[in-house]
Structure formats: structure tokens, C-alpha cells
Design an enzyme around this catalytic site. Structure first.
Site, PDB file in Angstrom:
ATOM      1  N   ASP A 244       0.857  -1.187   0.000  1.00  0.00           N
ATOM      2  CA  ASP A 244       0.000   0.000   0.000  1.00  0.00           C
ATOM      3  C   ASP A 244       0.888   1.230   0.000  1.00  0.00           C
ATOM      4  O   ASP A 244       1.981   1.214   0.590  1.00  0.00           O
ATOM      5  CB  ASP A 244      -0.920   0.017   1.222  1.00  0.00           C
ATOM      6  CG  ASP A 244      -2.149   0.905   1.001  1.00  0.00           C
ATOM      7  OD1 ASP A 244      -3.252   0.344   0.834  1.00  0.00           O
ATOM      8  OD2 ASP A 244      -2.010   2.138   0.983  1.00  0.00           O
ATOM      9  N   CYS A 328     -14.671  -0.566  -7.318  1.00  0.00           N
ATOM     10  CA  CYS A 328     -15.701  -0.054  -6.408  1.00  0.00           C
ATOM     11  C   CYS A 328     -16.356   1.225  -6.926  1.00  0.00           C
ATOM     12  O   CYS A 328     -16.908   2.003  -6.152  1.00  0.00           O
ATOM     13  CB  CYS A 328     -15.128   0.172  -5.013  1.00  0.00           C
ATOM     14  SG  CYS A 328     -13.763   1.348  -4.946  1.00  0.00           S
TER      15      CYS A 328
END
Length: 387
Positions: A244, A328
Site C-alpha cells: 500500500d 468499487c
């Protein structure tokens, strides 16, 4: 009650609950921002009751097909109905769930996430923001929570002309606390944390993907708090690497791994750069990025981004390896996202077999006439020999 006359052929006549400025024939009664208004068709027949905000592209949002007001009785009934729905959903723990989800639960612009005794609330429409005290009172009466955090730091509030802020509106700040999901412990902080707790919509997908992870070398990209990585490690993956770009997300993933006595490697890096430089040593790669687009204007750029990470991930998998990829954004349809994956496989000269399809958890219900409520889609594919 003030209101709007809706033009013919507006989407509300096809079951949608939103009214755009271009769909308004005229206003009457001088409606004010945040007002409850009546909606009528061009023949003066009632269409129901909505909330009004001329500062938004979505000028009105219908919340009832009859005359209704946003009082304590309304919020108490609707919130109790939505809670009952979660209780009746098999396999869903309503104590760790989204118990109110905006239009899907008939309360446009109200989101309530439940973490045991603590609630995290978002008001994303002006009308709900103006009635946050009534909403608080209804939640206290129904759930008697120890705390309610108003986490109004979403960029979507700008579309309604509202400022971003975080506020404790009931109880005392719980600080960091532990919740359990899928047999794993997570530390969350509703006020000072980076996000509003967990990504509750992905908890089901964590378990689904983890079923394939035993004995595999796993790469979890855009790991956030380590959701997929931890689930795969618990399921018996041979090795798990989590990536990340956010330092705080990486710290959360490491903390959660420590809480669960699981061994995962957490790397702080730009995922695009990491995939470009990585060696082909993975059996399962998971791509779960934040939304690459918030509107239709940037959809093409977003799809190029998705294709790039698909291409790079596919090059790191050997025959028999798995790729789980998620999107998403409701602007990218299921068909468009699957087409993007297929196009990447062609360019990479890889053949893929679709083995699983993923969607949002049932505590994020999908309304048939509101395509915007169906936003999360995912596919797990297996690499097979090139024919």
C-alpha cells in the site's frame, strides 16, 4: 408543502429516486435547501416526498411515495426496518455491519456503520446533515450505543455544498478498539483513524478469496488494513505480501497482523511501480484499489488504470495462478470491468478461466431501479495454458 413539477420522461417515472435539474418543469411554494418537498408529475399527480438541494446536481431525492416528514418517528421506523433486514440476513452479523445505507434503506444521504457498541455515521445530503440531532436521538433509542461518531470527511459532501468535519455526537471517544470479523481481529479508530473503520462491504470477499489461498504465495495490492492479506494468511497461505502507498495503512496492516499472530510482509510502495518491478513469484494476486473514478468524465482514464494493473499482475502469474480483481466505482459497470480484464489478458497473451464472481456484502443492499447502489464488483480468474 413546497415542491417540484417533474418533466415527462424523467427517470423517476422508471423507478429511480433522483431528480436532476434538467428534469424539473417548475418549482412551487419557494422550496429552500434541505427542505422536505412534494414531487408531482406534469399533470399535477403526486409522485411522493423528497429532499431538496438546488446546490447539488441531484436537486431532489425521493424517500417516500406518499406524504411524509423527516421527524423522529420517521427515522426511528426506517432505521429499525433496516436493522431488522440485517438481522434476518443469514450469515450476517448485524453488530458489525452497515445498518443504514442511504437510498437502499429509504434514507437518502444517511450511512450508519455499527461496530458493536459504537456507531460511525455519515450524512452526505444537506437534509440529513440538518437533521443529525434527530438521527442521533433515533439511533440512541434503538441501539443505545456507547458512542456515535459523525464521520463527515467524505469528499462527496462537496457536491451538496457542505463542509467536511469529524464530530463526536454521543458518548465518549472510544479511541482505538478491537473488532472481530471472519475470525480475525482488527484495531480501528473511528475518530483518528484514516478510514471509517473497516471496509465492511469487502468482508465477504475476504473470506471467498481466502478459500483458494492455502499453500499459495499471495500478493495483496492496495491492502489498506490488510484485509485480504490477513484472511489469506489465516487460511494457510505459504507466503503473503501486502502493498500500500499509505504509511498509516501499512502501519495498520502490521498492527492487525500482530494482533492475530500472523506473519505477513507489508511493503509501503506505489502499487503500479511495485508491480512493474516485481518478480513473477506469486500464485494469487489480489487487486483491490480505491475507486479510480468518481464521475463519468474520468471513466476512460480509470479504465486505462485498471488495464495497466491487470496487465502487470498477469505477467507476474505462472500457469495455474489466480488473479482476484475488484472495482468499487458504479460508473464502471460489471460488463465494462470484465471486458477490461479480458482485454488485458489478450494483450498479455494469457488465457483466463473465470472461477468466481464477487459483489458487495448483503448489508449494502442493491435496489433494482437504482443502478448506483450496485457499485462493487470483482472477479477471480485462473491462468491456464495458452491455446
Amino acid at each position: 408543502m413546497p415542491g417540484l413539477i417533474i418533466s415527462p420522461r424523467a427517470r423517476i417515472f422508471h423507478g429511480h429516486e433522483w431528480v436532476y435539474a434538467s428534469e424539473i418543469k417548475k418549482a412551487f411554494g419557494n422550496p429552500q435547501p434541505g427542505d422536505v418537498i412534494t414531487l408531482k408529475d406534469f399533470r399535477d399527480r403526486p409522485l411522493g416526498t423528497g429532499i431538496y438541494n438546488p446546490a447539488s446536481q441531484i436537486v431532489a431525492r425521493r424517500f417516500s411515495r406518499r406524504r411524509q416528514d423527516l421527524d423522529l418517528d420517521f427515522f426511528t421506523r426506517r432505521i429499525q426496518q433496516s436493522l431488522n433486514l440485517r438481522k434476518e440476513t443469514e450469515g450476517l452479523d448485524e453488530t458489525l455491519a452497515r445498518i443504514v445505507w442511504s437510498e437502499s434503506d429509504g434514507i437518502p444521504g444517511l450511512i450508519v456503520d455499527r461496530y458493536g457498541d459504537h456507531l460511525c455515521v455519515q450524512t452526505t445530503t444537506l437534509a440529513m446533515d440538518m437533521r443529525k440531532d434527530i438521527i442521533r436521538d433515533a439511533l440512541v433509542a434503538i441501539l443505545n450505543p456507547k458512542s456515535i461518531t459523525l464521520r463527515n470527511d467524505s469528499p462527496s459532501r462537496k457536491a451538496e455544498g457542505m463542509e467536511q468535519y469529524i464530530e463526536l455526537i454521543h458518548g465518549e471517544n472510544p479511541g482505538a478498539f478491537i473488532v472481530e470479523a471472519n475470525g480475525l481481529q482488527y484495531e480501528i479508530d473511528l475518530i483518528d483513524g484514516q478510514k471509517t473503520g473497516l471496509y465492511l462491504d469487502q468482508l465477504q470477499a475476504h473470506a471467498e478469496v481466502a478459500k483458494m489461498a492455502k499453500g499459495l504465495r499471495v500478493l495483496d495490492c492496495f491492502t489498506n488494513q490488510g484485509g485480504f492479506a490477513l484472511a489469506c494468511a489465516k487460511a494457510g497461505a505459504a507466503k503473503v505480501t501486502a502493498v500500500d502507498i499509505s504509511a498509516s495503512a501499512c502501519a495498520s496492516a502490521r498492527k492487525n497482523a500482530e494482533l492475530n499472530n500472523l506473519d505477513i510482509e507489508v511493503i509501503e510502495a506505489n502499487v503500479f511501480d511495485f508491480l512493474k518491478a516485481a518478480k513473477p513469484e506469486y500464485d494469487l494476486i489480489i487487486l483491490d484499489p480505491p475507486s479510480f473514478t468518481k464521475n463519468k468524465k474520468t471513466l476512460n482514464d480509470a479504465m486505462r488504470g485498471y488495464k495497466e494493473i491487470h496487465l502487470r499482475a498477469l505477467k507476474l502469474l505462472d500457469k495455474g495462478g489466480f488473479l482476484s480483481t475488484f472495482c468499487c466505482s458504479h460508473h464502471a459497470s460489471r460488463e465494462l470491468f470484465l471486458e477490461n480484464l479480458a482485454s488485458a489478458s489478450v494483450d498479455a497473451k494469457k488465457a483466463l478461466r473465470l472461477v468466481a464472481e464477487h459483489s458487495q456484502r448483503p448489508d449494502h443492499p442493491i435496489m433494482v431501479t437504482l443502478p448506483e447502489t450496485s457499485y462493487l464488483k470483482g472477479f477471480t480468474s485462473q491462468l491456464i495454458a495458452t491455446r
